[in-house]
Design a protein around this motif. Structure first.
Motif, PDB file in Angstrom:
ATOM      1  N   ILE A 194     -66.629   2.933  33.976  1.00  0.00           N
ATOM      2  CA  ILE A 194     -66.639   3.253  32.549  1.00  0.00           C
ATOM      3  C   ILE A 194     -65.952   2.119  31.783  1.00  0.00           C
ATOM      4  CG2 ILE A 194     -65.920   4.896  30.775  1.00  0.00           C
ATOM      5  CD1 ILE A 194     -65.839   7.055  32.952  1.00  0.00           C
ATOM      6  N   ILE A 195     -66.567   1.688  30.707  1.00  0.00           N
ATOM      7  CA  ILE A 195     -65.989   0.662  29.837  1.00  0.00           C
ATOM      8  C   ILE A 195     -65.848   1.239  28.437  1.00  0.00           C
ATOM      9  CG2 ILE A 195     -66.248  -1.653  28.852  1.00  0.00           C
ATOM     10  CD1 ILE A 195     -66.057  -1.833  31.836  1.00  0.00           C
ATOM     11  N   GLY A 196     -64.639   1.175  27.897  1.00  0.00           N
ATOM     12  CA  GLY A 196     -64.416   1.603  26.523  1.00  0.00           C
ATOM     13  C   GLY A 196     -64.662   0.447  25.568  1.00  0.00           C
ATOM     14  N   LEU A 197     -65.326   0.727  24.463  1.00  0.00           N
ATOM     15  CA  LEU A 197     -65.591  -0.289  23.438  1.00  0.00           C
ATOM     16  C   LEU A 197     -64.911   0.134  22.145  1.00  0.00           C
ATOM     17  CD1 LEU A 197     -69.426  -0.811  24.054  1.00  0.00           C
ATOM     18  CD2 LEU A 197     -67.553  -2.220  24.935  1.00  0.00           C
ATOM     19  N   THR A 198     -64.194  -0.793  21.545  1.00  0.00           N
ATOM     20  CA  THR A 198     -63.544  -0.505  20.283  1.00  0.00           C
ATOM     21  C   THR A 198     -63.791  -1.653  19.305  1.00  0.00           C
ATOM     22  OG1 THR A 198     -61.480   0.261  19.268  1.00  0.00           O
ATOM     23  CG2 THR A 198     -61.304  -1.537  20.884  1.00  0.00           C
ATOM     24  N   ASP A 237     -59.161   6.131  21.452  1.00  0.00           N
ATOM     25  CA  ASP A 237     -58.045   5.620  22.253  1.00  0.00           C
ATOM     26  C   ASP A 237     -57.503   6.705  23.187  1.00  0.00           C
ATOM     27  OD1 ASP A 237     -58.158   3.069  21.220  1.00  0.00           O
ATOM     28  OD2 ASP A 237     -56.623   3.434  19.675  1.00  0.00           O
ATOM     29  N   ARG A 238     -57.452   7.938  22.697  1.00  0.00           N
ATOM     30  CA  ARG A 238     -56.959   9.037  23.537  1.00  0.00           C
ATOM     31  C   ARG A 238     -57.902   9.283  24.719  1.00  0.00           C
ATOM     32  NH1 ARG A 238     -55.814  11.422  18.440  1.00  0.00           N
ATOM     33  NH2 ARG A 238     -57.556  12.880  18.626  1.00  0.00           N
ATOM     34  N   ILE A 239     -59.201   9.188  24.465  1.00  0.00           N
ATOM     35  CA  ILE A 239     -60.186   9.362  25.549  1.00  0.00           C
ATOM     36  C   ILE A 239     -60.066   8.225  26.555  1.00  0.00           C
ATOM     37  CG2 ILE A 239     -62.645   9.478  26.118  1.00  0.00           C
ATOM     38  CD1 ILE A 239     -61.656  11.973  24.707  1.00  0.00           C
ATOM     39  N   PHE A 240     -59.931   6.986  26.051  1.00  0.00           N
ATOM     40  CA  PHE A 240     -59.784   5.836  26.954  1.00  0.00           C
ATOM     41  C   PHE A 240     -58.565   6.017  27.859  1.00  0.00           C
ATOM     42  CE2 PHE A 240     -61.604   3.058  23.276  1.00  0.00           C
ATOM     43  CZ  PHE A 240     -62.892   3.493  23.557  1.00  0.00           C
ATOM     44  N   GLU A 241     -57.472   6.485  27.260  1.00  0.00           N
ATOM     45  CA  GLU A 241     -56.238   6.676  28.013  1.00  0.00           C
ATOM     46  C   GLU A 241     -56.403   7.781  29.054  1.00  0.00           C
ATOM     47  OE1 GLU A 241     -52.520   6.301  29.487  1.00  0.00           O
ATOM     48  OE2 GLU A 241     -53.563   4.924  28.109  1.00  0.00           O
ATOM     49  N   LYS A 242     -57.104   8.815  28.678  1.00  0.00           N
ATOM     50  CA  LYS A 242     -57.324   9.932  29.621  1.00  0.00           C
ATOM     51  C   LYS A 242     -58.163   9.485  30.809  1.00  0.00           C
ATOM     52  CE  LYS A 242     -59.059  14.701  29.823  1.00  0.00           C
ATOM     53  NZ  LYS A 242     -59.656  15.832  29.050  1.00  0.00           N
ATOM     54  N   ILE A 243     -59.184   8.685  30.536  1.00  0.00           N
ATOM     55  CA  ILE A 243     -60.084   8.231  31.606  1.00  0.00           C
ATOM     56  C   ILE A 243     -59.465   7.086  32.410  1.00  0.00           C
ATOM     57  CG2 ILE A 243     -62.325   7.113  32.040  1.00  0.00           C
ATOM     58  CD1 ILE A 243     -63.450   8.690  29.689  1.00  0.00           C
TER      59      ILE A 243
END
Length: 271
Positions: A194-198, A237-243
């Motif tokens: 999974i890659i988070g994009l911001t 950001d909260r989702i990224f931190e959770k994952i």
């Protein structure tokens, strides 16, 4: 009345796509002076070659051939010369210097290029995958994907999915919206794929304003509201931190640059 236009024969021990493309490129330079291009595919024995040469003798004709098997290639060259037919060996002038420079003998196997087209079909499959699993339409795709991109709207998820698909990478993506709980499947797969994009709030604000303008929607919509954007980014950001997934800020980055970072991350995780 017989048509006196020059004909072009394309002869190959495989499909003949390469020679046909060259013939088409040459023909177009002569307007209507050159007539039909006739392709003979999978020419593998001398009897077929004899028939082609006999046919060529009956008309004004030039032959372009891509034959790689040595004995058959030499035979075809010989009978063409004996019958005063112009026959151009398309691959010979390329293969010989490569043989000398590499010090290797060519494989002399027919249809190798055709086998390589499996890469093409893999690419088509990856593109179809990206379309099918774009924008979180079917969360089942997360488990099948090589990589899953997540982020708020306008963080280049779809363009990146298509770019990576052209590299034969199967990509699914999921938009993150505060009011919508992410599909459970996103928490059931490895965080490594999974890659988070911001994006920066200011860049997002500008992009979304332009998007609304293109759609003919008033610019004071909450979609482009800065406070709303900040709320979305905090939620993401909260989702990224959770994952526990890596996060890439795409602001001021070209698609190619971000894609290369993603490919590097995938490669490291697959070691």
């Amino acid at each position: 009345m017989q048509d006196n236009k020059i004909e072009m024969f394309v002869v190959s021990d495989s499909i003949g796509e390469t020679a046909e493309l060259v013939a088409q490129a040459a023909k177009i330079q002569f307007n209507d002076s050159v007539g039909a291009i006739r392709k003979f595919s999978f020419v593998l024995d001398k009897e077929q070659m004899d028939e082609i040469v006999e046919l060529a003798k009956e008309r004004q004709c030039i032959i372009i051939y891509t034959l790689v098997m040595s004995e058959e290639k030499e035979y075809f060259k010989q009978i063409a010369e004996e019958n005063n037919i112009i026959a151009i060996d398309l691959l010979g002038p390329i293969i010989k210097p490569l043989e000398e420079l590499t010090g290797m003998k060519p494989k002399r196997e027919a249809g190798l290029n055709r086998r390589l087209t499996s890469y093409y079909f893999d690419k088509i499959e990856a593109i179809e995958f990206a379309v099918k699993y774009d924008d979180g339409k079917d969360p089942r795709g997360f488990k099948k994907a090589d990589v899953v991109l997540i982020g708020v709207s306008r963080t280049s998820k779809t363009p990146l999915s298509m770019y990576l698909a052209n590299k034969n990478i199967k990509v699914a993506n999921l938009p993150l919206v505060p009011e919508v709980k992410p599909a459970e499947e996103i928490f059931q797969i490895s965080h490594k794929k999974i890659i988070g994009l911001t994006n920066s709030p200011e860049v997002l604000n500008n992009i979304r304003r332009e998007r609304l303008k293109d759609m003919g929607v008033r610019s004071n919509s909450s979609y482009a509201d800065l406070d709303r954007i900040l709320k979305e980014l905090e939620y993401a950001d909260r989702i990224f931190e959770k994952i526990k997934c890596p996060v890439i800020n795409v602001s001021h980055r070209a698609i190619e640059e971000t894609a290369n970072i993603i490919i590097s991350i995938i490669s490291q995780n697959n070691k």
